[in-house]
Scaffold this motif. Structure first.
Motif, PDB file in Angstrom:
ATOM      1  N   TYR A   1     -21.151  -9.760 -20.717  1.00 54.17           N
ATOM      2  CA  TYR A   1     -20.422 -11.489 -20.649  1.00 54.17           C
ATOM      3  C   TYR A   1     -19.552 -11.389 -18.730  1.00 54.17           C
ATOM      4  N   MET A   2     -19.883 -13.238 -18.817  1.00 56.49           N
ATOM      5  CA  MET A   2     -18.570 -13.461 -17.842  1.00 56.49           C
ATOM      6  C   MET A   2     -18.054 -15.042 -18.198  1.00 56.49           C
ATOM      7  N   ILE A   3     -16.771 -14.479 -18.877  1.00 56.60           N
ATOM      8  CA  ILE A   3     -15.631 -15.954 -19.103  1.00 56.60           C
ATOM      9  C   ILE A   3     -14.936 -15.707 -17.624  1.00 56.60           C
ATOM     10  N   THR A   4     -15.806 -17.432 -17.901  1.00 55.95           N
ATOM     11  CA  THR A   4     -14.552 -18.532 -16.612  1.00 55.95           C
ATOM     12  C   THR A   4     -13.539 -19.326 -17.456  1.00 55.95           C
ATOM     13  N   GLN A   5     -12.654 -20.023 -16.581  1.00 56.60           N
ATOM     14  CA  GLN A   5     -11.493 -20.748 -17.048  1.00 56.60           C
ATOM     15  C   GLN A   5     -11.156 -21.871 -16.026  1.00 56.60           C
ATOM     16  N   PHE A   6     -11.977 -23.057 -16.467  1.00 56.79           N
ATOM     17  CA  PHE A   6     -10.693 -23.870 -15.479  1.00 56.79           C
ATOM     18  C   PHE A   6      -9.773 -24.755 -15.262  1.00 56.79           C
TER      19      PHE A   6
ATOM     20  N   ASP B   1     -11.937 -21.521 -11.936  1.00 56.33           N
ATOM     21  CA  ASP B   1     -11.037 -20.442 -10.815  1.00 56.33           C
ATOM     22  C   ASP B   1     -11.135 -19.238 -11.632  1.00 56.33           C
ATOM     23  N   HIS B   2     -10.163 -18.341 -12.372  1.00 56.30           N
ATOM     24  CA  HIS B   2     -10.624 -16.838 -12.779  1.00 56.30           C
ATOM     25  C   HIS B   2     -11.823 -16.784 -13.491  1.00 56.30           C
TER      26      HIS B   2
ATOM     27  N   ALA C   1     -10.309 -25.853 -19.386  1.00 54.60           N
ATOM     28  CA  ALA C   1     -11.657 -25.561 -20.656  1.00 54.60           C
ATOM     29  C   ALA C   1     -12.296 -24.076 -20.198  1.00 54.60           C
ATOM     30  N   ILE C   2     -13.009 -23.214 -21.037  1.00 55.21           N
ATOM     31  CA  ILE C   2     -13.217 -22.094 -20.860  1.00 55.21           C
ATOM     32  C   ILE C   2     -14.911 -21.943 -21.365  1.00 55.21           C
ATOM     33  N   TYR C   3     -15.501 -20.943 -20.612  1.00 56.43           N
ATOM     34  CA  TYR C   3     -17.036 -20.905 -20.978  1.00 56.43           C
ATOM     35  C   TYR C   3     -17.535 -19.354 -21.054  1.00 56.43           C
ATOM     36  N   MET C   4     -18.498 -18.863 -21.534  1.00 51.54           N
ATOM     37  CA  MET C   4     -18.912 -17.785 -21.329  1.00 51.54           C
ATOM     38  C   MET C   4     -20.386 -17.939 -21.483  1.00 51.54           C
TER      39      MET C   4
END
Length: 598
Positions: A124-129, A112-113, A135-138
């Motif tokens: 950096y790019m942070i993405t939450q699922f 999503d965001h 989950a959250i990935y960077m």
């Protein structure tokens, strides 16, 4: 009236191997920058963006171009983008032994965001699922200094195990102090918890693998919070949950320029609109939570109202973390009783009607803090705030007019007057005050909230909303079976189920992204807030997708971007249109605005 049609070259994205193409498009609001509404199969599988977007502050017409950074399932180093992990940060696997990727196929919606953060020493790019468990990935990004093109160089999983894992991460924002503010949507109903098994319902029970299959290790109060990730100069993420911002179906929290006041949307039926005022600027670890009271002034269209604010309570994250970690139960906070047939409650109980239905509740002595922050929506109704809003989604701020814009994906159910989808039905007003009484609109609307000037006498903020009114709504429409638009039931020349929104300061432009079944292909629009009309179709996504993460980035090392995630392509009702199994992987990327650096 038949639309005038002119030829227009569009920037069609090559993400699906489709070249730029010419198309006939509607002459939309007198402008020739809009993309066509997709009608051919090829168009419905592509992700076209408009050739340019009108932005008078930057340039009269700023070119747009699209770029994908990552798709779910992509591997970088030792990590897989969107792979879910358990309480020990080990990969979760499907029954067939394949990795459990959050891509919209297995009990979740996908990424999503996404947000870009610049520490000075790194980008950096942070993405939450949006899955259960979340989950959250960077990713560390490389930016081409000449073109502004962004690419991912490595990938890092951000652990949430110190907070019992994440949950259905939805929308978010970059705070004024350059952190990632996320969310947890659709909080579990603690009242339904079976203590013997740890189960609640099929939606909640899917988190069992996170705890090694033992749901009794979980607790519904672990989830439904606002999250924050701060990066230090070395790019190390520091994660927390902000318990003092309340627990409900968080779409997102949007922080205003005072760095203290935040508006929080609650996504569901019979939900509340919340406001949070932090004790200190730039610090969301302690503050006061309020819920809105709708005082209707107009029932025309999607309605208008004056707003009052009901104080729920003050708390710190530290105080509430001790309570959450103690694994409380609903019965420790409220006593329940059966509602009478006429919608009234037994003596000493109060009637409420929220996303959990109509109930009779009585607060347990001394449990005000637990009620305010662990059962925020129920307690808001208990104190007389309005819990009749339907599908509250994105929020953004317009500094040009001191307005907060709020997307409402549907105007329905509790927002109607003893109706459901236009037909008589008492379910959503029974036991409640019936504050909102407007007509059903399945296509949704965007509202503007006008802020007061100066500090409120009761609230320590200069950003308290005093009035709310609709500025644009979708238009239900039935197309003939022979029409190229036959698969749409909201007018293709207006919005359908608005979700993510973002304002471009100085431009009068509000970007509106859709999450809809009523347009076969979800769109991103540009709406002129000064002229009160749509001016561009900015982008379109493939069958079954949702447009998410819409966020204006005015200066990332001299370049301008609009975050853009295409979530769960070929999801929803369009699985039969798949041509390749890899089509289901979501796209995380951006639109670059302008051709040159600032």
């Amino acid at each position: 009236m038949n639309p005038i049609r002119i030829p227009l070259s569009i920037a069609a994205v090559a993400m699906l191997g489709l070249a730029a193409q010419a198309a006939d498009v509607d002459l939309f609001a007198g402008k020739a920058t809009s993309i066509a509404y997709p009608v051919t199969d090829a168009q419905k599988r592509s992700i076209p963006v408009a050739k340019e977007i009108t932005h008078p502050v930057l340039h009269q017409n700023s070119p747009l171009s699209y770029k994908t950074i990552l798709r779910t399932g992509a591997k970088l180093g030792d990590e897989t983008f969107g792979l879910l992990k358990d309480q020990n940060d080990r990969p979760l696997m499907m029954q067939d032994g394949s990795a459990y990727i959050c891509n919209g196929q297995f009990g979740g919606s996908g990424p999503d965001h996404t947000e870009f953060l610049d520490t000075g020493d790194g980008l950096y790019m942070i993405t939450q699922f949006e899955c259960r468990i979340g989950a959250i990935y960077m990713a560390k990004l490389k930016q081409d200094p000449k073109t502004g093109e962004l690419s991912a160089q490595d990938l890092r999983f951000i652990s949430q195990k110190d907070y019992h894992g994440g949950w259905v991460h939805c929308a978010g924002m970059k705070t004024p102090w350059n952190s990632f503010l996320g969310s947890e949507e659709y909080e579990p109903d603690a009242k339904k918890l079976d203590p013997a098994t740890g189960k609640i319902d099929k939606y909640y029970n899917t988190i069992a693998p996170y705890f090694g299959g033992d749901l009794k290790k979980a607790n519904p109060y672990y989830y439904g919070w606002i999250t924050e990730i701060r990066l230090d100069k070395a790019g190390t993420p520091h994660y927390t949950k902000h318990y003092s911002m309340g627990r409900f179906a968080h779409e997102l929290a949007y922080v205003l320029p005072d760095q203290k006041t935040a508006y929080l949307s609650d996504d569901g039926s019979n939900c509340a609109l919340f406001m949070y005022v932090a004790d200190k600027a730039g610090d969301l670890s302690a503050g006061t939570l309020y819920a809105a009271k709708w005082k209707q002034t107009d029932d025309r269209g999607v309605g208008a109202a004056d707003l009052g604010w009901v104080r729920l309570g003050h708390a710190t994250d530290a105080q509430l973390r001790k309570i959450v970690d103690s694994r409380p139960s609903f019965d420790e906070i409220f006593e329940s009783a059966k509602m009478n047939d006429d919608g009234s409650c037994p003596a000493n109980f109060r009637g409420v009607n929220t996303d959990h239905g109509a109930e009779c509740l009585r607060l347990k002595p001394g449990k005000e803090k637990e009620a305010a922050f662990l059962e925020s929506r129920r307690y808001a109704a208990y104190l007389g705030a309005t819990t009749e809003f339907r599908k509250m989604e994105g929020i953004t701020y317009d500094p040009d007019t001191r307005r907060v814009y709020l997307a409402m994906s549907q105007v329905a159910k509790g927002m109607e007057d003893h109706k459901k989808y236009g037909k008589p039905n008492d379910k959503y007003d029974r036991g409640g005050p019936n504050d909102i009484r407007v007509a059903y609109n399945k296509c949704g609307a965007v509202y503007a909230m006008d802020l007061g000037n100066g500090e409120s006498e009761e609230i320590d903020s200069g950003y308290v909303a005093k009035h709310i009114h609709g500025i644009i709504s979708g238009i239900p429409k039935k197309y003939e079976a022979s029409s190229p638009y036959a698969d749409n039931s909201c007018d293709i020349n207006s919005i359908a189920n608005p979700d993510n929104i973002s304002y471009l300061p100085g431009s009068n432009l509000l970007l509106i992204g859709e999450d809809t079944d009523y347009h076969q292909n979800d769109l991103i629009w540009a709406f002129d807030t000064k002229k009160n009309k749509l001016v561009d179709r900015v982008a379109s996504t493939p069958y079954g997708s949702e447009t998410t993460s819409l966020m204006w980035q005015p200066d990332i090392r001299g370049f301008r971007y609009i975050n853009f995630v295409t979530q769960h392509p070929y999801g929803e009702s369009d699985q039969d249109k798949l041509k390749n199994p890899s089509d289901v992987q979501s796209y995380v990327g951006y639109m670059k605005v302008g051709s040159d650096a600032q």
